[in-house]
Motif scaffolding. Structure first.
Motif, mmCIF file in Angstrom:
data_model
loop_
_atom_site.group_PDB
_atom_site.id
_atom_site.type_symbol
_atom_site.label_atom_id
_atom_site.label_comp_id
_atom_site.label_asym_id
_atom_site.label_seq_id
_atom_site.Cartn_x
_atom_site.Cartn_y
_atom_site.Cartn_z
ATOM 1 N N PRO A 114 0.869 -1.220 0.010
ATOM 2 C CA PRO A 114 -0.049 -0.036 -0.085
ATOM 3 C C PRO A 114 0.776 1.217 -0.088
ATOM 4 C CG PRO A 114 -0.821 -1.625 1.589
ATOM 5 C CD PRO A 114 0.313 -2.268 0.992
ATOM 6 N N LEU A 115 1.893 1.189 0.698
ATOM 7 C CA LEU A 115 2.753 2.504 0.776
ATOM 8 C C LEU A 115 3.415 2.790 -0.611
ATOM 9 C CD1 LEU A 115 4.059 4.047 3.114
ATOM 10 C CD2 LEU A 115 5.947 2.741 2.999
ATOM 11 N N THR A 116 3.861 1.910 -1.390
ATOM 12 C CA THR A 116 4.263 2.088 -2.560
ATOM 13 C C THR A 116 3.266 2.505 -3.922
ATOM 14 O OG1 THR A 116 4.316 -0.266 -3.310
ATOM 15 C CG2 THR A 116 6.451 0.558 -2.396
ATOM 16 N N ILE A 117 2.145 1.859 -3.558
ATOM 17 C CA ILE A 117 0.934 2.152 -4.341
ATOM 18 C C ILE A 117 0.612 3.628 -3.832
ATOM 19 C CG2 ILE A 117 -1.457 1.716 -4.861
ATOM 20 C CD1 ILE A 117 -0.542 -1.241 -4.350
ATOM 21 N N GLY A 118 0.517 4.219 -2.806
ATOM 22 C CA GLY A 118 0.182 5.305 -2.506
ATOM 23 C C GLY A 118 0.973 6.140 -2.884
ATOM 24 N N VAL A 119 2.366 6.037 -2.882
ATOM 25 C CA VAL A 119 3.304 6.936 -3.790
ATOM 26 C C VAL A 119 2.798 6.903 -5.077
ATOM 27 C CG1 VAL A 119 5.818 7.228 -4.353
ATOM 28 C CG2 VAL A 119 4.916 6.507 -2.073
ATOM 29 N N VAL A 120 2.763 5.781 -6.015
ATOM 30 C CA VAL A 120 2.647 6.032 -7.453
ATOM 31 C C VAL A 120 1.084 6.390 -7.669
ATOM 32 C CG1 VAL A 120 2.355 4.591 -9.411
ATOM 33 C CG2 VAL A 120 4.256 4.094 -7.922
ATOM 34 N N ALA A 216 -7.379 2.951 -7.205
ATOM 35 C CA ALA A 216 -8.492 3.956 -7.790
ATOM 36 C C ALA A 216 -8.534 5.050 -6.809
ATOM 37 C CB ALA A 216 -9.701 2.992 -7.864
ATOM 38 N N ILE A 217 -8.580 4.604 -5.471
ATOM 39 C CA ILE A 217 -8.775 5.748 -4.443
ATOM 40 C C ILE A 217 -7.464 6.570 -4.438
ATOM 41 C CG2 ILE A 217 -8.644 6.200 -1.941
ATOM 42 C CD1 ILE A 217 -10.095 3.243 -1.496
ATOM 43 N N GLY A 218 -6.355 6.117 -4.491
ATOM 44 C CA GLY A 218 -4.918 6.969 -4.834
ATOM 45 C C GLY A 218 -5.279 7.756 -5.911
ATOM 46 N N LEU A 219 -5.962 7.367 -7.093
ATOM 47 C CA LEU A 219 -6.160 8.257 -8.203
ATOM 48 C C LEU A 219 -7.244 9.459 -8.020
ATOM 49 C CD1 LEU A 219 -5.481 8.175 -11.360
ATOM 50 C CD2 LEU A 219 -7.672 7.175 -11.640
ATOM 51 N N PRO A 228 1.410 16.449 -4.235
ATOM 52 C CA PRO A 228 1.624 14.621 -4.530
ATOM 53 C C PRO A 228 1.791 14.225 -3.132
ATOM 54 C CG PRO A 228 3.337 16.292 -5.694
ATOM 55 C CD PRO A 228 2.275 17.056 -5.230
ATOM 56 N N VAL A 229 2.557 14.784 -2.364
ATOM 57 C CA VAL A 229 2.903 14.228 -0.900
ATOM 58 C C VAL A 229 1.649 14.147 -0.275
ATOM 59 C CG1 VAL A 229 4.118 14.442 1.103
ATOM 60 C CG2 VAL A 229 5.369 15.158 -0.995
ATOM 61 N N GLY A 230 0.688 15.045 -0.278
ATOM 62 C CA GLY A 230 -0.517 14.993 0.379
ATOM 63 C C GLY A 230 -1.302 13.945 -0.015
ATOM 64 N N ALA A 231 -1.424 13.639 -1.345
ATOM 65 C CA ALA A 231 -2.252 12.441 -1.902
ATOM 66 C C ALA A 231 -1.594 11.164 -1.554
ATOM 67 C CB ALA A 231 -2.384 12.707 -3.499
ATOM 68 N N MET A 232 -0.322 11.304 -1.603
ATOM 69 C CA MET A 232 0.486 9.815 -1.169
ATOM 70 C C MET A 232 0.008 9.511 0.290
ATOM 71 S SD MET A 232 4.233 10.459 -2.733
ATOM 72 C CE MET A 232 4.267 11.140 -4.527
ATOM 73 N N ALA A 233 0.362 10.534 1.037
ATOM 74 C CA ALA A 233 0.216 10.248 2.573
ATOM 75 C C ALA A 233 -1.346 9.882 2.768
ATOM 76 C CB ALA A 233 0.408 11.303 3.227
ATOM 77 N N ALA A 234 -2.384 10.660 2.022
ATOM 78 C CA ALA A 234 -3.661 10.447 2.350
ATOM 79 C C ALA A 234 -3.985 8.757 1.905
ATOM 80 C CB ALA A 234 -4.573 11.318 1.631
ATOM 81 N N THR A 235 -3.602 8.851 0.805
ATOM 82 C CA THR A 235 -3.872 7.020 0.340
ATOM 83 C C THR A 235 -3.249 6.032 1.380
ATOM 84 O OG1 THR A 235 -3.430 7.899 -1.797
ATOM 85 C CG2 THR A 235 -3.686 5.539 -1.595
ATOM 86 N N VAL A 236 -2.189 6.303 1.880
ATOM 87 C CA VAL A 236 -1.496 5.151 2.638
ATOM 88 C C VAL A 236 -2.225 5.196 4.080
ATOM 89 C CG1 VAL A 236 0.602 4.801 3.622
ATOM 90 C CG2 VAL A 236 0.974 5.499 1.654
ATOM 91 N N VAL A 237 -2.895 6.412 4.539
ATOM 92 C CA VAL A 237 -3.727 6.558 5.622
ATOM 93 C C VAL A 237 -4.785 5.889 5.576
ATOM 94 C CG1 VAL A 237 -4.884 8.209 7.268
ATOM 95 C CG2 VAL A 237 -2.423 8.670 6.620
ATOM 96 N N ILE A 238 -5.465 6.128 4.333
ATOM 97 C CA ILE A 238 -6.806 5.518 4.369
ATOM 98 C C ILE A 238 -6.775 3.720 4.145
ATOM 99 C CG2 ILE A 238 -8.460 4.940 2.325
ATOM 100 C CD1 ILE A 238 -8.667 7.831 1.700
#
Lengths: 308, 409
Positions: A114-120, A216-219, A228-238
């Motif tokens: 999930p961490l790497t997916i959140g980043v991408v 899809a959530i990350g997208l 971008p850092v905010g979107a990455m962190a939010a995806t991982v947190v979710i």
């Protein structure tokens, strides 16, 4: 749309020359109908940009390091591993190196993947927006919906690559350090190497499908922000919140609707006969997440004022 | 472009985001409803439904069984196995003489003691904790049956599985988490059920037809039998047979058994405690196939790297590889006093009783009473006396104490 040039293309990520170049050379008439060929060209350039990024390679190498760490640790520890201790299948590694990949998947699914997916996935739109290249992508004769699709497919390509890297690195290091032979299934039956390989690929497919919802959530989150850092962190947190909710028995009713609910059920493919029910439920659930968050991302992205 | 058309085209972009969740919610609601839509079955009397069960000719089937227990016991954390509860199987730190494999051989069967069923003869702490594990939460098992001698039950856990395989006279119990296997060979003429403990494939999860049979055995003239509305279980329409004991001293309020309208096979059993609104214990098929399962499911070869224990049946007069430390077999036969709903099962003191009473898990769950400890659930009470005898039944703790006092005389 006003042209705010304060965030000019000079800030563009140096590793995205293709997309920037595509934007510059494309006709500056965004109202042109999207051509299919332009979509495929964009797809190709997007994939090559993604997989030529140093960040992508670092993440893939980090994922590959996990099975290697596990195998080396099991190999050099003199104490025999006791069945029932540690992650599932850990004690089986000394008998059969093929289990290294499986143990690595179990360890990677809750956090590392999930961490790497959140980043991408978090970087898909927000990254282009923050580096100022999104405008140039949009003047290419490619509709915003198609651009979003291209970004999603590229993120999914990373999911596939990440999962396969873990499985393949695990199989290779396992074969190098431990004996390899017929594989014992959870039901106590033993299958040949060939069938074990097929089941390994099925498990990889299961894990890839499992992570589509999070992608899809990350997208979607990536379309909400230019950071971008905010979107990455939010995806991982979710993804972490979903797993926390999944572990609370008081929220039983919610569990089947959490995208992380079936993440660790891939072991159902190691039963004899194969239990397909979790594969099916998981695929349906992830499809629903992709549909909902894909539509939300489309709604947001196609109505968004792109200023940078 | 006027601002009006811009806003309307913007609005349209959000249509998929609004429509798709609605469609998904609609499908999620409609599919279970259509699965439950059942043609009304011809009305049958309770006697007819009972006769249907008796005349059921289903000998081969496979399916998935889900069991949910809500007995008022604290739920054990998911993934905690019997061994990690300190009950001691597999780990070298536990000096239990009977070891891991033999104790888990009868895992869970203690849970059926209250319904008058096969009580465990091996009452070690590991058995208690795994029995307790089966008495809390939800468990899923796959069941394959082909005639009376070919059976396989797979209790599915995340990343683990426990298999009970019976092919002919060979019974195997395999635990994938512990990598242990227990092999039992039944006597050649065992069809009469000389070893009910081992022949029961559902020693870990009660399958609906086994549990239904136990409750039907308890039906006495004082039991009120009726037929409720049609129900749908595993996509099959079924009659709902409701047993209501009139005996006032049992904890069982009512038992409802869903009987397949086509074959007479019991598909689901729900047990409600007296005075309770919610079901305390339920086991039922979530999927069922009446095709004959593949024959190779019933043959089992322990995989490499497995600790195999040979276990001889307690009923056999002599044998090799008997569990060290276990008492003579005849001393461990459960004694049943009373009949029907308020029957009490007594397990005499065994060699493992010391580990049973000193088990920290049991200390957590039981409350001390005069002469022992009582484990209280909504359906079953279990009394462990200080001298190691175990009394269980769907009756109040006072009655168990009275039975213990009477038996001691």
């Amino acid at each position: 749309m006003s042209s705010d040039l304060s965030q000019g293309p000079t800030e563009a990520d140096s590793s995205t020359p293709d997309s920037a170049a595509a934007g510059v050379t494309a006709p500056l008439s965004g109202t042109l109908r999207a051509k299919p060929t332009a979509g495929w060209a964009l797809m190709g350039s997007e994939l090559s940009v993604l997989f030529r990024r140093r960040r992508t390679w670092v993440m893939l190498i980090a994922l590959a390091a996990i099975p290697i760490l596990i195998a080396v640790a099991v190999r050099i520890s003199s104490a025999g591993s006791t069945p029932g201790r540690g992650p599932a299948f850990l004690s089986q590694i000394t008998n059969n190196g093929l289990f290294v990949g499986l143990v690595a998947l179990i360890i990677c699914i809750p956090l590392f993947l999930p961490l790497t997916i959140g980043v991408v996935a978090g970087d898909t739109i927000a990254g282009e927006a923050s580096s100022g290249t999104l405008r140039y992508l949009l003047v290419a004769p490619v509709g915003r919906g198609r651009l979003l699709l291209v970004k999603f497919v590229a993120a999914v390509a990373f999911v596939i690559a990440g999962t396969l890297v873990i499985v393949i690195a695990g199989a290779l290091i396992g074969a190098a350090l431990f004996p390899v032979g017929p594989v014992t299934l959870l039901s106590g039956d033993t299958v040949s190497l060939g069938e074990a390989g097929v089941r390994g690929l099925l498990i990889a497919a299961y894990v890839i499908v499992s992570l589509l919802g999070l992608t899809a959530i990350g997208l979607f989150i990536s379309t909400l922000t230019d950071i971008p850092v905010g979107a990455m962190a939010a995806t991982v947190v979710i993804s972490i919140i979903a797993q926390v909710l999944d572990s609370l028995p008081q929220l039983d009713w919610l569990h089947p609707w959490l995208f992380s609910h079936y993440w660790l059920n891939f072991a159902d493919l190691l039963r004899q006969p194969i239990d397909w029910s979790s594969f099916g439920s998981n695929a349906l659930l992830q499809l629903a997440y992709v549909a909902v968050f894909g539509a939300l991302a489309y709604g947001r992205f196609s109505t968004k004022d792109v200023l940078s | 472009m006027s601002s009006n058309s811009v806003s309307s085209s913007k609005w349209k972009r959000w249509v998929p985001a609004a429509v798709i969740p609605v469609v998904i919610a609609g499908v999620a609601i409609a599919v279970p409803l259509s699965a439950n839509a059942t043609d009304s079955l011809p009305t049958k009397s309770p006697q007819d439904v009972l006769a249907m069960i008796g005349n059921s000719t289903v000998t081969a089937f496979s399916g998935t069984v889900e069991q949910t227990a809500n007995l008022g016991l604290p739920e054990l954390p998911a993934g905690v196995s019997a061994s990690s509860l300190g009950a001691g199987s597999g780990s070298s730190s536990t000096p239990s003489p009977s070891g891991s494999a033999s104790t888990s051989g009868s895992a869970g069967s203690g849970g059926s003691a209250g319904s008058g069923g096969s009580a465990s003869t091996d009452s070690s702490a590991a058995t208690v904790s795994s029995a307790l594990e089966m008495l809390t939460g939800t468990h899923t098992a796959r069941v394959y049956v082909d005639g009376p001698t070919n059976q396989r039950v797979q209790v599915l856990d995340q990343m683990a599985e426990t298999d009970v395989v019976r092919g002919g006279n060979d019974v195997w119990l395999y635990d994938s988490a512990q990598q242990t296997a227990v092999h039992t060979t039944l006597p050649a003429k065992s069809d009469a059920g000389s070893a009910p403990d081992a022949t029961q494939p559902g020693a870990t999860v009660q399958t609906p037809e086994q549990l239904a049979q136990k409750f039907l055995d308890a039906v006495d003239p004082t039991t009120n039998v009726s037929v409720g509305g049609d129900v749908t279980v595993a996509g099959r329409s079924a009659y709902d047979l409701i047993l209501t004991p009139q005996a006032t001293d049992t904890l069982v309020g009512s038992v409802s058994i869903a009987v397949d309208s086509a074959t007479g096979l019991p598909l689901q059993v729900n047990v409600t405690a007296r005075g309770a609104a919610d079901t305390a214990f339920t086991t039922g098929f979530t999927s069922l196939s009446l095709d004959t399962p593949s024959a190779d499911l019933f043959s089992f070869t322990p995989p490499a790297g497995t600790t195999v224990t040979e276990k001889t049946l307690p009923t056999e007069p002599s044998g090799t590889g008997a569990t060290p430390g276990s008492a003579p077999a005849d001393a461990q036969k459960p004694i049943v006093t009373g009949s029907g709903w308020d029957a009490i099962v007594e397990l005499p003191a065994g060699a493992d009783s010391a580990s049973l009473t000193s088990s920290p898990l049991l200390g957590e769950l039981t409350s001390p009473v005069d002469g022992g400890h009582v484990l209280t659930t909504t359906l079953v009470n279990v009394l462990v006396t200080d001298d190691g005898r175990v009394f269980a039944g769907s009756v109040s703790a006072d009655q168990l104490q009275a039975a213990a006092a009477a038996a001691a005389k």
